[in-house]
Design an enzyme around this catalytic site. Structure first.
Site, short mmCIF file in Angstrom:
data_model
loop_
_atom_site.label_atom_id
_atom_site.label_comp_id
_atom_site.label_asym_id
_atom_site.label_seq_id
_atom_site.Cartn_x
_atom_site.Cartn_y
_atom_site.Cartn_z
CB THR A 184 -0.94 -0.02 1.23
OG1 THR A 184 -1.79 -1.15 1.11
CG2 THR A 184 -1.76 1.24 1.33
CB SER B 106 2.64 -8.13 1.50
OG SER B 106 1.50 -8.00 2.32
CG ASP C 218 -2.81 -7.44 3.64
OD1 ASP C 218 -3.53 -7.73 2.66
OD2 ASP C 218 -3.04 -6.50 4.42
N1 DAS Z 1 -2.18 -4.46 -0.15
C1 DAS Z 1 -1.90 -5.13 1.10
C2 DAS Z 1 -0.47 -5.65 1.11
O1 DAS Z 1 0.22 -5.51 0.11
C3 DAS Z 1 -2.06 -4.20 2.25
C4 DAS Z 1 -0.89 -3.28 2.43
O2 DAS Z 1 0.00 -3.19 1.65
O3 DAS Z 1 -0.85 -2.63 3.45
O4 DAS Z 1 -0.07 -6.22 2.11
#
Ligand code: DAS
Length: 331
Positions: free
Chosen positions: A17, A63, A97
């Protein structure tokens, strides 16, 4: 301090993110991974005051897509970087994540006392009050701090510094999603002040038995979940799929139902190590007589996803449940 004397920090971008953008500044939950690490850094020129920063786009993924092969390559890259006299620390930008899994894995396999800091964001870069830029500059401040050395891999978000062993994501959207239960954070980043107030005691980095330099693939370890009416076929499915270890997110203090005990017995028959973790989210799973009866292993204070990381590394050394238990009591 003249720029030429500032610590040299390499930032490895992996996505998440912190590198994402949404279609509106008020949209904090639905976004696309759009930025490369250079764009992420461009938003925070202030970090030049704290370190001589260079960046590499290691991967660019959400992730939840990070797999064992990516973990092994990341560990190898970090160990090569930290072995260089021209690198003083590494920062890894990562999705939140599964950040706790990557950070704990690195905590066990990085072979340097130089700081490694993992950082992410709960809101995309386009959001009002985006948390990524401040999290990132705080991660660089921590990585550049002399006191950050020899503390194992650290996670920095929301002004807090946590040990990778104990930090976990505990909220789906809040900017203070990363909390540590009773073990507490080990420091804070407040403005320009980086303050440490604790030292992780569990073995990490240069003090572990794990060296992945020669590990091509990690043993497959799966997680199954305990709940009312659960049967043992999920364990059997994991065994059939080739799992060499199973982490059971049990109810309570790693309590096995009769069905779960059947699963543990089946795992033992197939030479698959069965670790009792808990779905509870706090506290430790203690040793129990069931461990002797069924050759199960107590996960101590590791949540299921971290227990899986440790078990996958321990299985590169042994599959004897009683020896596996000594590693869970130590790391
Ligand atoms: N999109 C999810 C991840 O890549 C959430 C984030 O990045 O915070 O883990």
């Amino acid at each position: 301090m003249p720029a030429s004397a500032l610590p040299r920090v390499v930032i490895l971008g992996t996505g998440g993110t912190i590198a994402a953008a949404a279609t509106a500044t008020t949209n904090t939950t639905d976004y696309e991974l759009t930025h490369g690490i250079e764009a992420v850094l461009a938003a925070v020129p202030e970090m030049q005051a704290y370190a001589r920063v260079s960046a590499e786009q290691f991967v660019n993924m959400a992730s939840q897509e990070v797999d064992n092969a990516t973990l092994l390559r990341l560990a190898l890259r970090i160990n090569v970087l930290l072995a260089s006299d021209d690198v003083d620390a590494v920062v890894v930008t990562h999705g939140t994540d599964t950040m706790e899994e990557t950070a704990y894995f690195l905590n066990l396999v990085v072979k340097s006392i130089k700081p490694v800091v993992v950082v992410g964001a709960m809101r995309p870069s386009t959001a009002l009050s985006a948390d990524g830029p401040l999290n990132l500059i705080n991660a660089v401040k921590v990585a550049a701090a002399p006191d950050a050395a020899a503390k194992g891999v650290l996670i920095v978000l929301n002004d807090r510094i946590g040990a990778a062993r104990h930090m976990a994501k505990t909220h789906t959207t809040a900017t203070d999603a990363f909390l540590v239960s009773e073990f507490g954070t080990i420091g804070t980043v407040l403005g320009t002040e980086v303050n440490f107030h604790a030292q992780p005691l569990r073995a990490h980095t240069i003090h572990t038995d794990f060296d992945v330099t020669q590990v091509a693939t990690l043993p497959k370890v799966d997680i199954t979940y305990g709940y009312q009416n659960a049967d043992s076929y999920m364990v059997d499915a994991a065994i059939t799929a080739g799992a060499k270890g199973i982490v059971y997110a049990a109810t309570g203090n790693g309590t096995l139902s009769e069905a779960a005990k059947r699963g543990a017995a089946s795992a033992r028959e197939h030479g698959v190590v069965f670790v009792r973790s808990t779905r509870v989210g706090g506290g430790s799973v203690t040793h129990h007589r069931v461990d002797a009866e069924l050759d199960t292993v107590a996960a101590n204070s590791l949540n299921p996803q971290k227990a899986r990381i440790l078990l996958s590394l321990v299985l590169t050394l042994t599959s004897d449940p009683r020896r596996v238990q000594t590693y869970f009591d130590h790391y």
